[in-house]
Write a protein that holds these residues in place. Structure first.
Motif, short mmCIF file in Angstrom:
data_model
loop_
_atom_site.label_atom_id
_atom_site.label_comp_id
_atom_site.label_asym_id
_atom_site.label_seq_id
_atom_site.Cartn_x
_atom_site.Cartn_y
_atom_site.Cartn_z
N GLY A 136 0.71 -1.24 -0.03
CA GLY A 136 0.06 -0.19 0.03
C GLY A 136 0.86 1.37 0.00
O GLY A 136 0.37 2.48 0.42
N LEU A 137 2.03 1.34 -0.76
CA LEU A 137 3.07 2.47 -0.53
C LEU A 137 2.25 3.69 -0.99
O LEU A 137 2.42 4.88 -0.70
N GLY A 138 1.59 3.43 -2.45
CA GLY A 138 1.14 4.74 -2.96
C GLY A 138 0.06 5.15 -1.89
O GLY A 138 -0.04 6.36 -1.89
N SER A 139 -0.72 4.45 -1.47
CA SER A 139 -1.91 4.86 -0.48
C SER A 139 -1.24 5.58 0.72
O SER A 139 -1.73 6.61 1.26
N LEU A 140 -0.32 5.03 1.22
CA LEU A 140 0.46 5.51 2.27
C LEU A 140 1.15 7.05 2.14
O LEU A 140 1.02 7.82 2.91
N LEU A 141 1.64 7.22 0.84
CA LEU A 141 2.27 8.51 0.20
C LEU A 141 1.01 9.51 0.18
O LEU A 141 1.03 10.53 0.65
N LEU A 142 0.06 9.01 -0.38
CA LEU A 142 -1.17 9.89 -0.60
C LEU A 142 -1.94 10.38 0.86
O LEU A 142 -1.98 11.57 0.91
N ALA A 143 -1.95 9.34 1.71
CA ALA A 143 -2.53 9.62 3.11
C ALA A 143 -1.56 10.87 3.84
O ALA A 143 -1.88 11.65 4.45
N HIS A 144 -0.16 10.33 3.54
CA HIS A 144 0.80 11.45 4.22
C HIS A 144 0.50 13.05 3.56
O HIS A 144 0.65 13.96 4.25
N ALA A 145 0.24 12.99 2.32
CA ALA A 145 0.09 14.16 1.52
C ALA A 145 -1.16 14.67 2.16
O ALA A 145 -1.20 15.94 2.27
N GLU A 146 -2.32 14.19 2.12
CA GLU A 146 -3.53 14.69 2.78
C GLU A 146 -3.28 15.15 4.06
O GLU A 146 -3.89 16.39 4.21
N ASN A 147 -2.67 14.38 4.88
CA ASN A 147 -2.38 14.80 6.20
C ASN A 147 -1.52 16.35 6.29
O ASN A 147 -1.84 17.22 7.16
N TYR A 148 -0.54 16.20 5.63
CA TYR A 148 0.17 17.29 5.30
C TYR A 148 -0.54 18.67 5.03
O TYR A 148 -0.53 19.57 5.55
N ALA A 149 -1.39 18.53 3.81
CA ALA A 149 -2.05 19.44 3.31
C ALA A 149 -2.95 20.10 4.42
O ALA A 149 -3.17 21.01 4.57
N ARG A 150 -4.05 19.22 5.13
CA ARG A 150 -4.91 19.49 6.05
C ARG A 150 -4.17 20.30 7.12
O ARG A 150 -4.80 21.13 7.57
N ALA A 151 -3.05 19.76 7.64
CA ALA A 151 -2.45 20.34 8.76
C ALA A 151 -2.02 21.89 8.42
O ALA A 151 -1.72 22.61 9.29
N ARG A 152 -1.88 22.07 7.00
CA ARG A 152 -1.82 23.63 6.53
C ARG A 152 -3.08 24.07 6.17
O ARG A 152 -2.98 25.19 5.53
#
Length: 183
Positions: A102-118
């Motif tokens: 699930g590497l792509g999903s992990l990176l995408l979730a990381h991106a979503e969390n990063y963007a939401r935190a901002r």
């Protein structure tokens, strides 16, 4: 590889060759241009603190690497925009690891969390329509296709814009309430 735990971390200087090779290999079939120079530019921007002197509408650029057993196997580059959105440009997993862990999903979730935190309102990217697996990857994860642009980056290749709203239902209602009336 039982018990493999992928790790996502910020890109570091020693990742440059990996990023250049990965971007060149993955992007060449779908995009024109010098992918090695592009990789140098976005990597250099990330390493130097995330400020892009050429990107007028960019507020920051960050690059993250996903590793499996300390080996880099994928990357995502995020571009914060003045409009309060984040662009994925690009998200790539090494072919041998696509569909594993699930590497792509992990990176995408990381991106979503990063963007939401901002406090970003949207995450978006463009995907070559001919890259069916990549396009389906985003659509299956809640992204919405917004339109196509034939030969946008490369002759004969159609680019599809996809986006995912990041605001909560409460935020969305707040945006809609003053603009919706029922008679």
């Amino acid at each position: 590889m039982i018990g493999v735990t992928p790790i996502i971390r910020e890109a570091v200087n020693s990742d440059l060759l990996f990023v250049k090779n990965l971007m060149n290999r993955a992007l060449s079939p779908y995009y024109g241009g010098d992918h090695l120079a592009h990789a140098d530019r976005i990597f250099g921007t990330h390493i130097s603190g995330g400020r892009d002197a050429l990107g007028f509408f960019s507020t920051e650029q960050r690059m993250f690497i996903v590793t499996v057993e300390n080996d880099p196997v994928g990357m995502i580059h995020l571009v914060g925009k003045r409009q309060g959105t984040y662009k994925i440009s690009p998200l790539i997993i090494v072919p041998e690891y696509q569909g594993k862990y699930g590497l792509g999903s992990l990176l995408l979730a990381h991106a979503e969390n990063y963007a939401r935190a901002r406090n970003a309102t949207q995450l978006y990217c463009t995907v070559a329509k001919e890259n069916k697996s990549a396009l389906q990857f985003f659509l299956r994860r809640g992204f919405i296709a917004a339109g196509d642009s034939p030969s946008h980056y490369k002759d004969g290749i159609t680019e599809t814009m996809v986006y995912k709203p990041l605001w909560s239902a409460k935020q969305e209602q707040k945006l809609d309430a003053p603009n919706i009336s029922v008679s």
